[in-house]
Design a protein around this motif. Structure first.
Motif, short mmCIF file in Angstrom:
data_model
loop_
_atom_site.label_atom_id
_atom_site.label_comp_id
_atom_site.label_asym_id
_atom_site.label_seq_id
_atom_site.Cartn_x
_atom_site.Cartn_y
_atom_site.Cartn_z
N THR A 176 0.33 -1.57 0.53
CA THR A 176 0.05 -0.07 0.26
C THR A 176 1.05 1.68 0.64
OG1 THR A 176 0.23 0.11 2.72
CG2 THR A 176 -2.08 -0.97 1.35
N GLY A 177 -0.23 2.21 -0.17
CA GLY A 177 0.86 3.30 -0.29
C GLY A 177 2.24 3.85 -1.26
N HIS A 178 2.63 5.07 -1.18
CA HIS A 178 3.44 5.69 -2.42
C HIS A 178 4.96 5.81 -1.86
CE1 HIS A 178 0.50 5.25 -5.91
NE2 HIS A 178 -0.43 6.08 -5.30
N ALA A 179 5.97 5.75 -2.60
CA ALA A 179 6.85 5.81 -2.09
C ALA A 179 6.93 6.96 -1.79
CB ALA A 179 8.02 5.57 -2.68
N GLU A 180 7.04 7.95 -2.43
CA GLU A 180 7.56 9.97 -2.62
C GLU A 180 8.62 10.34 -2.54
OE1 GLU A 180 4.54 12.22 -0.46
OE2 GLU A 180 3.13 10.41 -0.85
N ALA A 181 9.84 9.18 -3.56
CA ALA A 181 11.09 9.25 -3.27
C ALA A 181 11.35 9.94 -3.83
CB ALA A 181 11.83 7.72 -3.70
N GLY A 182 10.55 10.75 -5.24
CA GLY A 182 11.02 11.46 -6.43
C GLY A 182 10.15 12.19 -7.19
N PRO A 183 9.29 12.40 -8.15
CA PRO A 183 8.77 13.08 -8.59
C PRO A 183 7.70 12.55 -9.18
CG PRO A 183 10.18 14.31 -10.01
CD PRO A 183 11.26 13.33 -8.70
N TYR A 184 6.60 12.56 -9.91
CA TYR A 184 6.01 11.16 -10.44
C TYR A 184 6.47 11.34 -11.74
CZ TYR A 184 1.83 8.51 -12.80
OH TYR A 184 1.45 7.82 -13.12
N GLY A 185 6.85 9.89 -11.27
CA GLY A 185 7.43 9.00 -12.91
C GLY A 185 9.20 8.96 -12.68
N SER A 186 9.41 9.60 -12.16
CA SER A 186 10.70 9.39 -11.78
C SER A 186 11.01 8.87 -10.55
CB SER A 186 11.41 10.35 -11.83
OG SER A 186 11.22 11.50 -13.39
N ASP A 187 10.43 8.42 -9.58
CA ASP A 187 10.49 7.92 -8.17
C ASP A 187 11.11 6.25 -8.69
OD1 ASP A 187 9.49 6.38 -6.04
OD2 ASP A 187 8.41 7.62 -5.10
N ILE A 188 12.22 6.43 -8.39
CA ILE A 188 13.22 5.19 -8.93
C ILE A 188 12.62 3.91 -7.52
CG2 ILE A 188 15.41 5.66 -9.68
CD1 ILE A 188 16.62 5.68 -6.87
N VAL A 189 11.85 4.25 -6.50
CA VAL A 189 11.51 2.86 -5.64
C VAL A 189 10.18 2.83 -5.47
CG1 VAL A 189 10.92 2.69 -2.75
CG2 VAL A 189 12.95 4.70 -3.40
N CYS A 190 9.20 2.80 -6.44
CA CYS A 190 8.50 3.25 -6.46
C CYS A 190 8.46 2.04 -8.08
CB CYS A 190 7.31 4.05 -6.78
SG CYS A 190 5.51 3.96 -7.28
N SER A 191 9.21 2.44 -8.77
CA SER A 191 9.51 1.52 -9.93
C SER A 191 9.86 0.51 -9.56
CB SER A 191 10.12 2.85 -10.70
OG SER A 191 9.61 4.17 -10.85
N ALA A 192 10.86 0.01 -8.18
CA ALA A 192 11.37 -1.14 -8.79
C ALA A 192 10.47 -1.88 -7.79
CB ALA A 192 12.82 -0.98 -7.14
N VAL A 193 9.27 -1.02 -6.42
CA VAL A 193 8.31 -1.88 -5.59
C VAL A 193 7.44 -2.65 -6.96
CG1 VAL A 193 6.54 -1.75 -3.66
CG2 VAL A 193 8.91 -0.78 -3.73
N SER A 194 7.35 -1.83 -8.04
CA SER A 194 5.93 -1.99 -9.11
C SER A 194 6.13 -3.27 -9.87
CB SER A 194 5.77 -0.35 -9.87
OG SER A 194 4.91 -0.39 -9.34
N ALA A 195 7.67 -2.99 -10.39
CA ALA A 195 8.40 -3.97 -11.27
C ALA A 195 8.41 -5.88 -10.77
CB ALA A 195 9.96 -3.66 -11.64
N LEU A 196 8.68 -5.31 -8.71
CA LEU A 196 9.27 -6.79 -8.63
C LEU A 196 7.50 -7.45 -9.14
CD1 LEU A 196 11.63 -5.92 -6.05
CD2 LEU A 196 11.68 -7.44 -7.58
#
Length: 116
Positions: A20-40
Motif C-alpha cells: 500500500t501507499g506511494h514511496a514519494e521518493a521522487g517526482p511522479y514518473g521518476s520515483d525509483i523506489v516506486c518503480s522497483a517495487v512495482s516491477a518486482l
C-alpha cells in the motif's frame, strides 16, 4: 511511504501479501523506489501464472494511496512443483523488497506476520 505485509501460514509458507501507499521518493514518473517495487510485484504475479500455473486472487485499489493485495489458496489441488515454484517466487519478492528497504528506509517498510 510504501508499506508491505507478507502473511505466512502455519507451515511457514507465504500465502498472501499486500502493498500500500506511494514511496514519494521522487517526482511522479521518476520515483525509483516506486518503480522497483512495482516491477518486482507485477513480475511476481505474472510469474505465478506463467511459471507455476497458479492464478492468485488479486485486488487493487488505486484510490486512497494505492493498494495491491495478492492471495493464494494453498490446498491439495496444487502440485508439489506448483507449491515449490510459488514459494520461491514469493520469497524472491520478499527478499527483493527487503533489499530495497535497507537502502531506502524512509520510503518503504516491509514486515511479515504469521497467520493463526
Amino acid at each position: 511511504m510504501i508499506k508491505g505485509t507478507f502473511a505466512r501460514n502455519q507451515a511457514g509458507q507465504i500465502s498472501e501479501f499486500t502493498l500500500t501507499g506511494h514511496a514519494e521518493a521522487g517526482p511522479y514518473g521518476s520515483d525509483i523506489v516506486c518503480s522497483a517495487v512495482s516491477a518486482l510485484a507485477i513480475s511476481t504475479v505474472n510469474s505465478l501464472d506463467a511459471l507455476a500455473g497458479v492464478i492468485p486472487n488479486i485486488e487493487t485499489n488505486d484510490d486512497e494511496g494505492g493498494c495491491l493485495h495478492v492471495s493464494m489458496e494453498i490446498n491439495d489441488s496444487m502440485t508439489q512443483e506448483q507449491m515449490n515454484i510459488s514459494q520461491i517466487l514469493l520469497e524472491h519478492l520478499l527478499l527483493g523488497l527487503q533489499s530495497i528497504e535497507i537502502e531506502y528506509l524512509d520510503f518503504i517498510e516491509i514486515q511479515t506476520k504469521s497467520k493463526s
